[in-house]
Design a protein around this motif. Sequence first.
Motif, PDB file in Angstrom:
ATOM      1  N   LEU A 181      12.176  -2.043   4.058  1.00 10.37           N
ATOM      2  CA  LEU A 181      11.406  -1.198   4.955  1.00 10.37           C
ATOM      3  C   LEU A 181      10.268  -2.053   5.504  1.00 10.37           C
ATOM      4  O   LEU A 181       9.738  -2.920   4.810  1.00 10.37           O
ATOM      5  CB  LEU A 181      10.848   0.012   4.213  1.00 10.37           C
ATOM      6  N   VAL A 182       9.885  -1.817   6.737  1.00 12.11           N
ATOM      7  CA  VAL A 182       8.830  -2.599   7.368  1.00 12.11           C
ATOM      8  C   VAL A 182       7.503  -1.857   7.208  1.00 12.11           C
ATOM      9  O   VAL A 182       7.392  -0.670   7.563  1.00 12.11           O
ATOM     10  CB  VAL A 182       9.135  -2.833   8.857  1.00 12.11           C
ATOM     11  N   VAL A 183       6.517  -2.554   6.669  1.00 13.13           N
ATOM     12  CA  VAL A 183       5.199  -1.954   6.422  1.00 13.13           C
ATOM     13  C   VAL A 183       4.289  -2.238   7.618  1.00 13.13           C
ATOM     14  O   VAL A 183       4.134  -3.392   8.042  1.00 13.13           O
ATOM     15  CB  VAL A 183       4.567  -2.523   5.138  1.00 13.13           C
ATOM     16  N   VAL A 184       3.695  -1.174   8.163  1.00 14.01           N
ATOM     17  CA  VAL A 184       2.816  -1.299   9.327  1.00 14.01           C
ATOM     18  C   VAL A 184       1.566  -0.456   9.108  1.00 14.01           C
ATOM     19  O   VAL A 184       1.546   0.453   8.264  1.00 14.01           O
ATOM     20  CB  VAL A 184       3.528  -0.845  10.628  1.00 14.01           C
ATOM     21  N   ASN A 185       0.515  -0.750   9.883  1.00 16.94           N
ATOM     22  CA  ASN A 185      -0.666   0.107   9.846  1.00 16.94           C
ATOM     23  C   ASN A 185      -0.536   1.208  10.903  1.00 16.94           C
ATOM     24  O   ASN A 185       0.521   1.359  11.514  1.00 16.94           O
ATOM     25  CB  ASN A 185      -1.944  -0.716  10.033  1.00 16.94           C
ATOM     26  N   ARG A 186      -1.607   1.933  11.141  1.00 17.71           N
ATOM     27  CA  ARG A 186      -1.530   3.065  12.069  1.00 17.71           C
ATOM     28  C   ARG A 186      -1.286   2.649  13.513  1.00 17.71           C
ATOM     29  O   ARG A 186      -0.892   3.470  14.341  1.00 17.71           O
ATOM     30  CB  ARG A 186      -2.815   3.901  11.967  1.00 17.71           C
ATOM     31  N   LYS A 187      -1.540   1.386  13.822  1.00 18.30           N
ATOM     32  CA  LYS A 187      -1.290   0.877  15.175  1.00 18.30           C
ATOM     33  C   LYS A 187       0.041   0.146  15.280  1.00 18.30           C
ATOM     34  O   LYS A 187       0.299  -0.552  16.244  1.00 18.30           O
ATOM     35  CB  LYS A 187      -2.431  -0.058  15.587  1.00 18.30           C
ATOM     36  N   ASP A 188       0.880   0.305  14.266  1.00 20.27           N
ATOM     37  CA  ASP A 188       2.197  -0.350  14.194  1.00 20.27           C
ATOM     38  C   ASP A 188       2.098  -1.865  14.100  1.00 20.27           C
ATOM     39  O   ASP A 188       3.044  -2.571  14.451  1.00 20.27           O
ATOM     40  CB  ASP A 188       3.073   0.050  15.389  1.00 20.27           C
ATOM     41  N   ILE A 189       0.968  -2.382  13.626  1.00 18.91           N
ATOM     42  CA  ILE A 189       0.821  -3.818  13.411  1.00 18.91           C
ATOM     43  C   ILE A 189       1.559  -4.202  12.134  1.00 18.91           C
ATOM     44  O   ILE A 189       1.408  -3.558  11.092  1.00 18.91           O
ATOM     45  CB  ILE A 189      -0.664  -4.224  13.307  1.00 18.91           C
ATOM     46  N   PHE A 190       2.333  -5.256  12.193  1.00 18.20           N
ATOM     47  CA  PHE A 190       3.140  -5.676  11.051  1.00 18.20           C
ATOM     48  C   PHE A 190       2.263  -6.173   9.902  1.00 18.20           C
ATOM     49  O   PHE A 190       1.362  -6.990  10.089  1.00 18.20           O
ATOM     50  CB  PHE A 190       4.103  -6.782  11.484  1.00 18.20           C
ATOM     51  N   LEU A 191       2.568  -5.692   8.690  1.00 19.78           N
ATOM     52  CA  LEU A 191       1.817  -6.098   7.500  1.00 19.78           C
ATOM     53  C   LEU A 191       2.690  -6.783   6.450  1.00 19.78           C
ATOM     54  O   LEU A 191       2.231  -7.655   5.726  1.00 19.78           O
ATOM     55  CB  LEU A 191       1.137  -4.879   6.858  1.00 19.78           C
ATOM     56  N   GLY A 192       3.939  -6.393   6.355  1.00 26.17           N
ATOM     57  CA  GLY A 192       4.815  -6.972   5.345  1.00 26.17           C
ATOM     58  C   GLY A 192       6.112  -6.192   5.219  1.00 26.17           C
ATOM     59  O   GLY A 192       6.407  -5.309   6.036  1.00 26.17           O
ATOM     60  N   LEU A 193       6.880  -6.511   4.165  1.00 22.89           N
ATOM     61  CA  LEU A 193       8.162  -5.855   3.930  1.00 22.89           C
ATOM     62  C   LEU A 193       8.169  -5.208   2.551  1.00 22.89           C
ATOM     63  O   LEU A 193       7.586  -5.733   1.591  1.00 22.89           O
ATOM     64  CB  LEU A 193       9.311  -6.854   4.026  1.00 22.89           C
ATOM     65  N   LEU A 194       8.867  -4.095   2.454  1.00 25.40           N
ATOM     66  CA  LEU A 194       9.027  -3.395   1.184  1.00 25.40           C
ATOM     67  C   LEU A 194      10.512  -3.381   0.837  1.00 25.40           C
ATOM     68  O   LEU A 194      11.302  -2.669   1.474  1.00 25.40           O
ATOM     69  CB  LEU A 194       8.503  -1.960   1.298  1.00 25.40           C
ATOM     70  N   PRO A 195      10.932  -4.148  -0.160  1.00 29.50           N
ATOM     71  CA  PRO A 195      12.348  -4.153  -0.555  1.00 29.50           C
ATOM     72  C   PRO A 195      12.785  -2.783  -1.065  1.00 29.50           C
ATOM     73  O   PRO A 195      12.069  -2.146  -1.842  1.00 29.50           O
ATOM     74  CB  PRO A 195      12.408  -5.213  -1.666  1.00 29.50           C
ATOM     75  N   ILE A 196      13.947  -2.342  -0.639  1.00 30.43           N
ATOM     76  CA  ILE A 196      14.488  -1.065  -1.111  1.00 30.43           C
ATOM     77  C   ILE A 196      14.628  -1.079  -2.629  1.00 30.43           C
ATOM     78  O   ILE A 196      14.397  -0.068  -3.301  1.00 30.43           O
ATOM     79  CB  ILE A 196      15.863  -0.808  -0.454  1.00 30.43           C
ATOM     80  N   LEU A 197      14.976  -2.228  -3.189  1.00 32.28           N
ATOM     81  CA  LEU A 197      15.151  -2.335  -4.635  1.00 32.28           C
ATOM     82  C   LEU A 197      13.866  -1.967  -5.377  1.00 32.28           C
ATOM     83  O   LEU A 197      13.906  -1.307  -6.430  1.00 32.28           O
ATOM     84  CB  LEU A 197      15.578  -3.762  -5.000  1.00 32.28           C
ATOM     85  N   LYS A 198      12.710  -2.377  -4.836  1.00 30.03           N
ATOM     86  CA  LYS A 198      11.438  -2.052  -5.483  1.00 30.03           C
ATOM     87  C   LYS A 198      11.130  -0.561  -5.386  1.00 30.03           C
ATOM     88  O   LYS A 198      10.504   0.014  -6.278  1.00 30.03           O
ATOM     89  CB  LYS A 198      10.311  -2.873  -4.874  1.00 30.03           C
ATOM     90  N   VAL A 199      11.548   0.053  -4.302  1.00 27.49           N
ATOM     91  CA  VAL A 199      11.356   1.501  -4.162  1.00 27.49           C
ATOM     92  C   VAL A 199      12.114   2.232  -5.260  1.00 27.49           C
ATOM     93  O   VAL A 199      11.645   3.232  -5.824  1.00 27.49           O
ATOM     94  CB  VAL A 199      11.826   1.971  -2.769  1.00 27.49           C
ATOM     95  N   LEU A 200      13.298   1.730  -5.596  1.00 26.99           N
ATOM     96  CA  LEU A 200      14.157   2.392  -6.572  1.00 26.99           C
ATOM     97  C   LEU A 200      13.770   2.095  -8.017  1.00 26.99           C
ATOM     98  O   LEU A 200      14.017   2.903  -8.912  1.00 26.99           O
ATOM     99  CB  LEU A 200      15.616   1.975  -6.337  1.00 26.99           C
ATOM    100  N   THR A 201      13.190   0.920  -8.265  1.00 29.49           N
ATOM    101  CA  THR A 201      12.975   0.488  -9.644  1.00 29.49           C
ATOM    102  C   THR A 201      11.520   0.500 -10.101  1.00 29.49           C
ATOM    103  O   THR A 201      11.243   0.398 -11.297  1.00 29.49           O
ATOM    104  CB  THR A 201      13.540  -0.933  -9.848  1.00 29.49           C
ATOM    105  N   SER A 202      10.561   0.600  -9.180  1.00 28.09           N
ATOM    106  CA  SER A 202       9.145   0.549  -9.556  1.00 28.09           C
ATOM    107  C   SER A 202       8.614   1.940  -9.907  1.00 28.09           C
ATOM    108  O   SER A 202       9.252   2.970  -9.640  1.00 28.09           O
ATOM    109  CB  SER A 202       8.313  -0.049  -8.415  1.00 28.09           C
ATOM    110  N   ASP A 203       7.440   1.971 -10.505  1.00 26.07           N
ATOM    111  CA  ASP A 203       6.771   3.228 -10.857  1.00 26.07           C
ATOM    112  C   ASP A 203       6.542   4.048  -9.589  1.00 26.07           C
ATOM    113  O   ASP A 203       5.912   3.577  -8.640  1.00 26.07           O
ATOM    114  CB  ASP A 203       5.434   2.907 -11.527  1.00 26.07           C
ATOM    115  N   PRO A 204       7.039   5.286  -9.539  1.00 23.57           N
ATOM    116  CA  PRO A 204       6.895   6.116  -8.326  1.00 23.57           C
ATOM    117  C   PRO A 204       5.456   6.340  -7.902  1.00 23.57           C
ATOM    118  O   PRO A 204       5.193   6.655  -6.729  1.00 23.57           O
ATOM    119  CB  PRO A 204       7.576   7.436  -8.720  1.00 23.57           C
TER     120      PRO A 204
END
Length: 457
Positions: A181-204
Amino acid sequence: MANQTNSAEVLSNQTQNKLALVQEALDSGALSSIRRMLNGLQPTAIAHLLESSPPQRRVVLWELVDKDQEGEVIQELADNVRAQLLSDMDSSDLAAMTEELEADNVADILQTLPDAVIQEVLAAMSTQNRERVESILSYEEDTAGGLMDPDVITVRPDLTLDVVLRYLRRHEELPHSTYYLVVVNRKDIFLGLLPILKVLTSDPNMTVREVMDTDVTALHFSMPDKEVAKLFEQHDWVMAPVIDDEQRVLGRITIDDVVDVIREGADHSLMSMAGLEEDADTFASVAKTAPRRAIWLGINLLTAIIASSVINLFQGTIDKVVALAVLMPIVASMGGVAGSQTLTVVIRGMALGHIGRANLSWLLSREFQVGLFNGLIWAALMAGVAGWWFNDTTIAGIIAAAMVINLIFAALAGALLPIILKAMRIDPALAGGVALTTVTDVVGFSAFLGLATYFYA
């Protein structure tokens, strides 16, 4: 690599078997059998079967493909085959066929069609699909913008992973190849990437900011597609975001898009060596094939005339010593092969970005030494053969000296010509071979016959 080769061979054998069955069915008029066979295959297999068929049979097969499979099949075809099959389709049918495809694939399909047809197809699309496709068509085809898919899921850094997961579950389906997933701020400025795997395996309860990857390179929309492919290859990426001048996210590029770029580059390098287009259809008609080859043959004839004119300057010497006519092709052939070896290595090095001003002098020094080394070895061998063959030590020395001279020139020419041609904005893969042949022939004949004229005059 061995597994890939075996898989390709199996696919080729399967295709040939199916082609034989198709031919039998066509001869017998059993079109219903062909329809069942075709639509029982995967879209990639249907595309491969179409590309392996002559034009007339290809059209018949295409008409038998089910409507709900046409879109998936057409995106797998080479541009020239695709253009042939789409040329007679109605714009509304084209719009319906591409409705379920990704926007970047639709753009690729439309770019093979005339501008007037593209506008008709866009007009027949739904508003949402048209806007997405037009956003890609606004960029140059061979850039990151033209390669990207605008369908990308973005999230904010302050969200918890639990919220992100619930957000994803609200989608009926995710865009293809959604690895990040692409991480952006409120102005859609690129900040980084969020791996789907981390979404599934990290602390909610953790936030996106805590687990996101910020050590990521975003690609500017104007970056050439070859540079994009190099970055994917160097960093083993499977996805990269595309941004504009203000760092706003425009879309993403996935590895399947990059594989197409790499394959097209390989086709270009291979076909350019023969002066042909990389998308040349194996089963193109005589009317299309003959003119393309004729142009290159004409250029080759011109260079051959130049080499022959050099020989003509020494006609008197050849008349006196007939052995020269027998030995001339050996000198030119050895130079041509030696030069081609260097040319291929240098063109590959340039394509990989390995060659520049910093290492050019080292490369030329290496090629000079290689040319001298091989020249001395094979010149000594050929001198012995020529001396025994014609019982003439003079001609043995002449051919030995000519071979050393030509192999050195061939190695240096093979290294320098691609660089010179690139500086002149001429494709080295396209023109390098002909230019090299001219150099090695002229230098080889001049050295051999010039030395013979000096010693036999």
